[in-house]
Design a protein around this motif. Structure first.
Motif, PDB file in Angstrom:
ATOM      1  N   ALA A 171       0.848  -1.199   0.000  1.00 13.61           N
ATOM      2  CA  ALA A 171       0.000   0.000   0.000  1.00 13.61           C
ATOM      3  C   ALA A 171       0.882   1.247   0.000  1.00 13.61           C
ATOM      4  O   ALA A 171       1.933   1.246   0.644  1.00 13.61           O
ATOM      5  CB  ALA A 171      -0.910   0.004   1.226  1.00 13.61           C
ATOM      6  N   PRO A 172       0.446   2.264  -0.747  1.00 12.49           N
ATOM      7  CA  PRO A 172      -0.766   2.315  -1.565  1.00 12.49           C
ATOM      8  C   PRO A 172      -0.579   1.570  -2.892  1.00 12.49           C
ATOM      9  O   PRO A 172       0.532   1.417  -3.376  1.00 12.49           O
ATOM     10  CB  PRO A 172      -0.943   3.822  -1.814  1.00 12.49           C
ATOM     11  CG  PRO A 172       0.464   4.363  -1.814  1.00 12.49           C
ATOM     12  CD  PRO A 172       1.182   3.557  -0.758  1.00 12.49           C
ATOM     13  N   PHE A 173      -1.697   1.127  -3.440  1.00 13.06           N
ATOM     14  CA  PHE A 173      -1.683   0.344  -4.669  1.00 13.06           C
ATOM     15  C   PHE A 173      -2.854   0.806  -5.530  1.00 13.06           C
ATOM     16  O   PHE A 173      -3.977   0.918  -5.047  1.00 13.06           O
ATOM     17  CB  PHE A 173      -1.826  -1.146  -4.345  1.00 13.06           C
ATOM     18  CG  PHE A 173      -1.168  -2.077  -5.310  1.00 13.06           C
ATOM     19  CD1 PHE A 173       0.034  -2.687  -4.994  1.00 13.06           C
ATOM     20  CD2 PHE A 173      -1.747  -2.372  -6.537  1.00 13.06           C
ATOM     21  CE1 PHE A 173       0.649  -3.563  -5.879  1.00 13.06           C
ATOM     22  CE2 PHE A 173      -1.151  -3.246  -7.428  1.00 13.06           C
ATOM     23  CZ  PHE A 173       0.063  -3.848  -7.102  1.00 13.06           C
ATOM     24  N   TYR A 174      -2.570   1.077  -6.800  1.00 13.95           N
ATOM     25  CA  TYR A 174      -3.584   1.623  -7.701  1.00 13.95           C
ATOM     26  C   TYR A 174      -3.738   0.696  -8.898  1.00 13.95           C
ATOM     27  O   TYR A 174      -2.748   0.289  -9.502  1.00 13.95           O
ATOM     28  CB  TYR A 174      -3.161   3.015  -8.198  1.00 13.95           C
ATOM     29  CG  TYR A 174      -2.605   3.915  -7.107  1.00 13.95           C
ATOM     30  CD1 TYR A 174      -3.444   4.683  -6.310  1.00 13.95           C
ATOM     31  CD2 TYR A 174      -1.230   3.985  -6.875  1.00 13.95           C
ATOM     32  CE1 TYR A 174      -2.933   5.503  -5.303  1.00 13.95           C
ATOM     33  CE2 TYR A 174      -0.705   4.796  -5.875  1.00 13.95           C
ATOM     34  CZ  TYR A 174      -1.559   5.556  -5.098  1.00 13.95           C
ATOM     35  OH  TYR A 174      -1.045   6.362  -4.103  1.00 13.95           O
ATOM     36  N   PHE A 182      -0.067  -0.113 -10.202  1.00 17.35           N
ATOM     37  CA  PHE A 182       0.965   0.834  -9.769  1.00 17.35           C
ATOM     38  C   PHE A 182       1.085   0.726  -8.250  1.00 17.35           C
ATOM     39  O   PHE A 182       0.116   0.928  -7.532  1.00 17.35           O
ATOM     40  CB  PHE A 182       0.570   2.265 -10.163  1.00 17.35           C
ATOM     41  CG  PHE A 182       0.365   2.449 -11.642  1.00 17.35           C
ATOM     42  CD1 PHE A 182       1.401   2.895 -12.453  1.00 17.35           C
ATOM     43  CD2 PHE A 182      -0.864   2.159 -12.226  1.00 17.35           C
ATOM     44  CE1 PHE A 182       1.214   3.051 -13.827  1.00 17.35           C
ATOM     45  CE2 PHE A 182      -1.063   2.312 -13.593  1.00 17.35           C
ATOM     46  CZ  PHE A 182      -0.019   2.765 -14.390  1.00 17.35           C
ATOM     47  N   TRP A 183       2.290   0.399  -7.791  1.00 18.80           N
ATOM     48  CA  TRP A 183       2.525   0.213  -6.354  1.00 18.80           C
ATOM     49  C   TRP A 183       3.355   1.372  -5.821  1.00 18.80           C
ATOM     50  O   TRP A 183       4.459   1.630  -6.312  1.00 18.80           O
ATOM     51  CB  TRP A 183       3.262  -1.111  -6.108  1.00 18.80           C
ATOM     52  CG  TRP A 183       3.702  -1.321  -4.696  1.00 18.80           C
ATOM     53  CD1 TRP A 183       3.013  -1.027  -3.553  1.00 18.80           C
ATOM     54  CD2 TRP A 183       4.950  -1.883  -4.256  1.00 18.80           C
ATOM     55  NE1 TRP A 183       3.731  -1.373  -2.436  1.00 18.80           N
ATOM     56  CE2 TRP A 183       4.927  -1.894  -2.848  1.00 18.80           C
ATOM     57  CE3 TRP A 183       6.065  -2.367  -4.937  1.00 18.80           C
ATOM     58  CZ2 TRP A 183       5.998  -2.380  -2.095  1.00 18.80           C
ATOM     59  CZ3 TRP A 183       7.122  -2.853  -4.184  1.00 18.80           C
ATOM     60  CH2 TRP A 183       7.089  -2.861  -2.775  1.00 18.80           C
ATOM     61  N   LEU A 191       1.078   6.700 -12.993  1.00 21.83           N
ATOM     62  CA  LEU A 191      -0.375   6.549 -13.096  1.00 21.83           C
ATOM     63  C   LEU A 191      -0.969   7.719 -13.873  1.00 21.83           C
ATOM     64  O   LEU A 191      -1.818   7.529 -14.760  1.00 21.83           O
ATOM     65  CB  LEU A 191      -0.982   6.473 -11.693  1.00 21.83           C
ATOM     66  CG  LEU A 191      -2.518   6.504 -11.618  1.00 21.83           C
ATOM     67  CD1 LEU A 191      -3.127   5.308 -12.325  1.00 21.83           C
ATOM     68  CD2 LEU A 191      -2.973   6.561 -10.166  1.00 21.83           C
ATOM     69  N   ASP A 192      -0.519   8.908 -13.557  1.00 20.27           N
ATOM     70  CA  ASP A 192      -0.967  10.118 -14.239  1.00 20.27           C
ATOM     71  C   ASP A 192      -0.716  10.002 -15.752  1.00 20.27           C
ATOM     72  O   ASP A 192      -1.606  10.253 -16.579  1.00 20.27           O
ATOM     73  CB  ASP A 192      -0.215  11.316 -13.658  1.00 20.27           C
ATOM     74  CG  ASP A 192      -0.762  12.658 -14.105  1.00 20.27           C
ATOM     75  OD1 ASP A 192      -1.806  12.695 -14.789  1.00 20.27           O
ATOM     76  OD2 ASP A 192      -0.130  13.679 -13.790  1.00 20.27           O
TER      77      ASP A 192
END
Length: 200
Positions: A171-174, A182-183, A191-192
């Motif tokens: 975490a955080p993880f997306y 994405f970690w 991510l962006d």
């Protein structure tokens, strides 16, 4: 389905150091976020991780250095040894789940407020009065701290199972709608960029 599934832990310093950059990125791209608090210690146990206290000294030392670097980078205050950590993450997680269902406030602000309470304000996020204050500060009914405990527990458990199934291990993880993972808060720029590519 949300554009971004956000798996995080209310005990995670790296979730705290993400600040509200995820919300800023989502706003920029018109993306939705599904907030999914997880039991990080249980996640570690299920995915080959080790709780911080049980890690090899070299990993513990590196984590401390990295936290200091990321703190300077983000400008967010952080206590390296908070008075109330680790604590029971379930009550704060249940409150986030209840708030997400109830609506009426700023869920991103609530998550960050709870993390800030732990990592910068020396407050015990397992205590009702702390959770109530965080709810109120984010525009939610403080009474949500006492409601939906059974549903919160069920969702919290389901979030863990979903995290394991979908390849989450920290975490955080997306995870984006197209399955990109994405970690770490230091991957928010990636991510962006990915969301920009998806739109383009």
């Amino acid at each position: 389905m949300a554009d971004i599934d956000y798996f995080f832990a209310t005990l995670s310093p790296f979730s705290y150091l993400a600040g509200q950059r995820l919300e800023e990125i989502a706003t920029r791209h018109g993306a939705t976020i599904a907030y999914k608090p997880v039991d990080i210690m249980a996640l570690f146990a299920r995915t080959g991780g080790v709780p911080p206290k049980d890690r090899h000294p070299s990993r513990i030392e590196y984590r401390a250095q990295e936290l200091q670097r990321q703190t300077r980078k983000t400008g967010l205050p952080l206590n390296m040894k908070p008075a109330f950590w680790p604590t029971n993450a379930a009550p704060s997680s249940y409150a986030i789940i209840a708030a997400g269902r109830a609506g009426g406030g700023d869920l991103g602000a609530l998550c960050h407020g709870i993390l800030r309470a732990c990592w910068a304000e020396e407050r015990d996020i397992a205590q009702d009065e702390v959770i109530r204050d965080c709810l109120a500060q984010a525009g939610f009914d403080p009474g949500l701290a006492d409601s939906g405990l059974l549903a919160g527990a069920e969702t919290y458990s389901a979030n863990l199972e979903e995290a394991v199934e979908r390849g989450v291990f920290g975490a955080p993880f997306y995870i984006t709608a197209d399955g990109q993972r994405f970690w770490g808060q230091d991957r928010l720029d990636d991510l962006d960029a990915h969301l920009a590519e998806m739109k383009g």
